[in-house]
Scaffold this motif. Structure first.
Motif, short mmCIF file in Angstrom:
data_model
loop_
_atom_site.label_atom_id
_atom_site.label_comp_id
_atom_site.label_asym_id
_atom_site.label_seq_id
_atom_site.Cartn_x
_atom_site.Cartn_y
_atom_site.Cartn_z
N ALA A 24 0.90 -1.37 -0.01
CA ALA A 24 -0.16 0.05 0.12
C ALA A 24 1.03 1.14 -0.07
N PHE A 25 2.05 1.27 0.88
CA PHE A 25 2.83 2.54 0.72
C PHE A 25 3.38 2.54 -0.60
N LEU A 26 3.85 1.63 -1.42
CA LEU A 26 4.48 1.61 -2.65
C LEU A 26 3.41 2.29 -3.60
N LEU A 27 2.01 1.95 -3.48
CA LEU A 27 0.99 2.26 -4.32
C LEU A 27 0.70 3.75 -4.04
N THR A 28 0.70 4.13 -2.61
CA THR A 28 0.11 5.68 -2.42
C THR A 28 1.30 6.66 -2.06
N GLY A 29 2.46 5.97 -1.79
CA GLY A 29 3.73 6.92 -1.46
C GLY A 29 3.62 7.86 -0.14
N ASP A 30 2.56 7.30 0.67
CA ASP A 30 2.21 8.02 1.98
C ASP A 30 1.82 7.09 2.92
N LEU A 103 19.17 4.02 -1.43
CA LEU A 103 18.48 3.53 -2.86
C LEU A 103 16.98 3.49 -2.56
N LYS A 104 16.43 2.91 -1.39
CA LYS A 104 15.07 2.80 -0.92
C LYS A 104 14.52 4.30 -1.05
N LEU A 105 15.08 5.27 -0.37
CA LEU A 105 14.70 6.55 -0.22
C LEU A 105 14.46 7.24 -1.76
N HIS A 108 11.60 5.63 -3.55
CA HIS A 108 10.02 5.91 -2.72
C HIS A 108 9.94 7.61 -3.59
N LYS A 109 10.91 8.20 -3.40
CA LYS A 109 10.70 9.52 -3.92
C LYS A 109 10.51 9.57 -5.49
N ALA A 110 11.29 8.89 -6.15
CA ALA A 110 10.89 8.70 -7.51
C ALA A 110 9.41 8.31 -7.76
N LEU A 111 9.04 7.16 -7.06
CA LEU A 111 7.74 6.63 -7.23
C LEU A 111 6.56 7.38 -6.74
N ALA A 112 7.10 8.40 -5.87
CA ALA A 112 5.96 9.49 -5.30
C ALA A 112 5.90 10.53 -6.32
N GLN A 113 6.63 10.85 -7.42
CA GLN A 113 6.52 11.77 -8.73
C GLN A 113 6.03 11.29 -9.67
N LEU A 114 5.40 9.78 -9.76
CA LEU A 114 4.89 9.24 -10.76
C LEU A 114 3.28 9.42 -10.45
N THR A 115 2.47 9.45 -11.45
CA THR A 115 1.07 9.62 -11.37
C THR A 115 0.50 8.27 -10.73
N ARG A 116 -0.52 8.09 -9.93
CA ARG A 116 -1.18 7.04 -9.52
C ARG A 116 -1.36 5.98 -10.36
N ALA A 161 15.50 9.45 -11.89
CA ALA A 161 16.61 8.87 -10.71
C ALA A 161 17.45 7.64 -11.66
N PRO A 162 18.14 8.26 -12.48
CA PRO A 162 19.13 7.58 -13.48
C PRO A 162 20.09 6.77 -12.45
N ASN A 163 20.34 6.98 -11.16
CA ASN A 163 21.28 6.37 -10.30
C ASN A 163 20.68 5.20 -9.80
N LEU A 164 19.19 5.05 -9.83
CA LEU A 164 18.85 3.67 -9.32
C LEU A 164 19.11 2.77 -10.40
N LEU A 165 18.88 2.98 -11.64
CA LEU A 165 19.40 1.90 -12.58
C LEU A 165 20.77 1.30 -12.40
N SER A 166 21.66 2.24 -12.30
CA SER A 166 23.15 1.91 -12.08
C SER A 166 23.16 1.03 -10.95
N ALA A 167 22.41 1.37 -9.81
CA ALA A 167 22.84 0.96 -8.47
C ALA A 167 22.02 -0.42 -8.73
N VAL A 168 21.01 -0.86 -9.35
CA VAL A 168 20.36 -1.92 -9.26
C VAL A 168 21.32 -3.01 -10.29
N MET A 169 22.00 -2.40 -11.42
CA MET A 169 22.60 -3.21 -12.08
C MET A 169 24.08 -3.68 -11.30
#
Length: 172
Positions: A24-30, A103-105, A108-116, A161-169
């Motif tokens: 639910a947190f990932l869905l709502t961002g709050d 990375l988690k932060l 979450h910040k990048a997900l919060a900037q997406l549309t619902r 958040a281009p740094n997320l992709l490089s960190a995941v890789m």
């Protein structure tokens, strides 16, 4: 009302609430909206508990109720979302824990900037590991919508958040 159904439901709530709250947190961002979403979904599951006979059915019913309620919220409110201030990490810089927390932060910040809708699609597809067809069914839309929203959301995530992709890789 059977006591065994009530006991099964109580066990389900106690054991699965943390996982439901994470989704639910990932869905709502709050955090507060996530708690509301889970509470509403659990209330709906509780009302239908006599039709459900085991923990697996409780889980599926609750998650479906969460996704439907989230879709209902985004259709009702077209309010721009924002995170109030920056989240800080208390871990030591350079530590593995600090890096994962950063990375988690960032995620979450990048997900919060997406549309619902984009956030819901990414959570279903990649966090819940749902197929395109399952995600489309849960969100009451077409598979084509899931594909286009996934593509748009991932492109936006790469941009924000281009740094997320490089960190995941690096983790892989």
């Amino acid at each position: 009302m059977s006591n065994s159904i009530d006991e099964l439901f109580r066990e389900f709530v106690q054991t699965r609430s943390p996982a439901l709250l994470r989704t639910a947190f990932l869905l709502t961002g709050d955090r507060h909206l996530a708690e509301d979403l889970v509470q509403d979904a659990l209330a709906r599951t509780h009302r239908g508990r006599n039709r459900l006979d085991d923990l697996g059915h409780f889980e599926a019913y609750t998650r479906t109720a969460m996704y439907h309620q989230h879709v209902s919220w985004w259709r009702r409110r077209k309010v721009a979302e924002s995170m109030p201030g920056d989240l800080t990490d208390m871990a030591q810089p350079g530590s593995d824990h600090a890096r994962r927390t950063d990375l988690k932060l960032a995620l979450h910040k990048a997900l919060a900037q997406l549309t619902r809708r984009q956030r819901a699609v990414l959570v279903l597809r990649f966090f819940e590991d749902r197929s395109e067809a399952e995600a489309a069914d849960l969100l009451n839309c077409s598979v084509g919508t899931i594909k286009s929203q996934t593509s748009k959301a991932l492109a936006r995530m790469r941009e924000m958040a281009p740094n997320l992709l490089s960190a995941v890789m690096e983790e892989a």
